[in-house]
Enzyme design. Structure first.
Site, mmCIF file in Angstrom:
data_model
loop_
_atom_site.group_PDB
_atom_site.id
_atom_site.type_symbol
_atom_site.label_atom_id
_atom_site.label_comp_id
_atom_site.label_asym_id
_atom_site.label_seq_id
_atom_site.Cartn_x
_atom_site.Cartn_y
_atom_site.Cartn_z
ATOM 1 N N GLU A 4 0.833 -1.205 0.000
ATOM 2 C CA GLU A 4 0.000 0.000 0.000
ATOM 3 C C GLU A 4 0.866 1.252 0.000
ATOM 4 O O GLU A 4 0.644 2.194 -0.773
ATOM 5 C CB GLU A 4 -0.897 -0.009 1.227
ATOM 6 C CG GLU A 4 -1.598 1.300 1.528
ATOM 7 C CD GLU A 4 -2.005 1.386 2.981
ATOM 8 O OE1 GLU A 4 -3.127 0.964 3.286
ATOM 9 O OE2 GLU A 4 -1.209 1.874 3.810
ATOM 10 N N ASP A 23 -5.176 -3.115 -2.939
ATOM 11 C CA ASP A 23 -5.059 -1.668 -3.107
ATOM 12 C C ASP A 23 -3.653 -1.243 -3.505
ATOM 13 O O ASP A 23 -3.472 -0.337 -4.335
ATOM 14 C CB ASP A 23 -5.515 -0.929 -1.852
ATOM 15 C CG ASP A 23 -4.803 -1.355 -0.577
ATOM 16 O OD1 ASP A 23 -4.095 -2.380 -0.594
ATOM 17 O OD2 ASP A 23 -4.966 -0.659 0.441
#
Length: 403
Positions: free
Chosen positions: A88, A149
């Protein structure tokens, strides 16, 4: 991103930071990027917004950019995550470096150093995705598989790099982006619901988790970009599924979405209790706090009705419940709006500045949010909130880059 922890021990274990104190003062060149569907913008001048942005960016680099792992690599350090280096953070770092390249002459070097680290840590399941977590010795942990993500931001960062610098140098950014986008679609999208999975480790063999999706991975602007980049119209189907899921899941009064939701025969609903991270997995907590930023970005750039409506609903509720005072935004809510933690955290109030730009009636609220952003300092150990805040400031300053 998996569970976040806030301990003095992790912060104290920080390795030597890459010092940016000797850098010259940064300044943007060129005109700001138009946000074609913004209803309002901060009243502060462009120069004021640019200066606040570069000041925060320089402090962020000093605090969170490391070179701990050799091989000419840089890493974004995340002391408040489960591990000091997570995918991330590297995805955030790549997009930030590309977007700040109009002000920072060292941005390409930072980008390539981060990319070196990303490529040094492929997922053990899917080589074109990144292993989600590494320890302080730069070793992959938790099975070496991916987190959705991180790879989505990495892919967007690569597309920006190709647009900015071309793909004829040390890295073929365009080819790397295409491979990552295709891997994201093949390995981190539920083939039944077309909603994002948690990572490439999340398979149909575990029906409960396979049906679970993280709302902060719902990045509708990226879906359209990925379709344009690859020519794969399957991304339109994915986008439609997420738009419907937002409409079905969003609390009609508050607009809040849960950190995690699950699809069943009866549709989609918030999870109950701890599913992956904490007992607040079904609440508006440290994952879903990014939703106003992600949906707001799509609203500002594409004007999509679903994203605009969702962002405005969240914005209107927060503006009303705080009497227009960003200092009253707490850091955790049940979906009905009951506050769980009144303490302010920039991971929660900063994203509201993006959704605020969609609301033509919220100029005073937006200006209050901007003032709070401009006055807030990077806080040692607060990687998550500070990095979200930086990306919000890029948008509000009109320095978000598109491809």
């Amino acid at each position: 991103m998996r569970i976040r922890i806030f301990t003095a021990a992790l912060v104290a274990a920080a390795a030597t930071l890459v010092s940016c104190s000797s850098e010259p003062d940064l300044a943007f060149s060129g005109s700001p990027t138009e946000l074609p569907h913004a209803a309002i913008r901060p009243s502060a001048s462009q120069d004021e917004r640019d200066q606040a942005l570069v000041d925060f960016y320089q402090a962020w680099k000093d605090e969170y950019v490391h070179d701990d792992c050799g091989d000419g690599a840089f890493q974004i350090y995340s002391p408040d995550a489960a591990y000091p280096f997570v995918s991330e953070a590297q995805g955030y770092g790549l997009t930030i470096a590309a977007m700040m390249s109009k002000a920072d002459p060292d941005a390409k070097g930072l980008f390539d150093g981060l990319l070196t680290y990303v490529l040094d840590h492929p997922s053990t399941r899917t080589p074109d995705l990144m292993a989600a977590e590494q320890d302080s010795k730069c070793n992959d942990k938790a099975g070496g598989d991916s987190a959705t993500d991180g790879d989505m931001d990495i892919a967007y960062g690569l597309l920006l790099a190709d647009s900015l610098w071309g793909s004829d140098g040390d890295f073929d950014y365009r080819d790397l982006a295409g491979k990552r986008i295709n891997a994201v679609k093949a390995k981190t999208v539920n083939t039944s619901s077309d909603l994002m999975l948690l990572g490439d480790w999340d398979t149909a063999m575990d029906a409960g988790l396979y049906a679970t999706t993280r709302t902060s991975d719902w990045m509708p602007y990226y879906f359209g970009v990925f379709e344009a980049a690859t020519g794969d119209d399957g991304w339109s189907t994915i986008a439609d599924a997420h738009q419907q899921a937002v409409a079905d899941l969003q609390n009609s009064d508050t607009g809040l979405l849960p950190d995690f939701a699950r699809t069943t025969d009866d549709g989609i609903q918030a999870v109950s209790g701890k599913v992956l991270e904490t007992a607040n997995d079904g609440d508006y907590s440290f994952n879903a706090c990014r939703v106003p930023w992600r949906l707001g970005t799509d609203a500002l750039l594409t004007g999509a009705e679903s994203s605009t409506t969702a962002a405005r609903t969240i914005d209107a509720w927060f503006r009303a419940t705080t009497d227009g005072d960003p200092g009253k935004v707490g850091s955790g809510y049940r979906l009905d709006g009951t506050a769980e933690d009144a303490d302010p955290a920039n991971a929660f109030w900063a994203p509201l500045a993006v959704s605020a730009m969609t609301d033509p009636d919220g100029q005073e609220w937006l200006d209050a949010l901007w003032r709070k952003l401009a006055e807030n300092d990077v806080e040692r150990g607060n990687y998550y909130g500070d990095t979200i805040q930086l990306q919000v400031m890029i948008l509000l300053a009109g320095r978000y880059l598109t491809v």
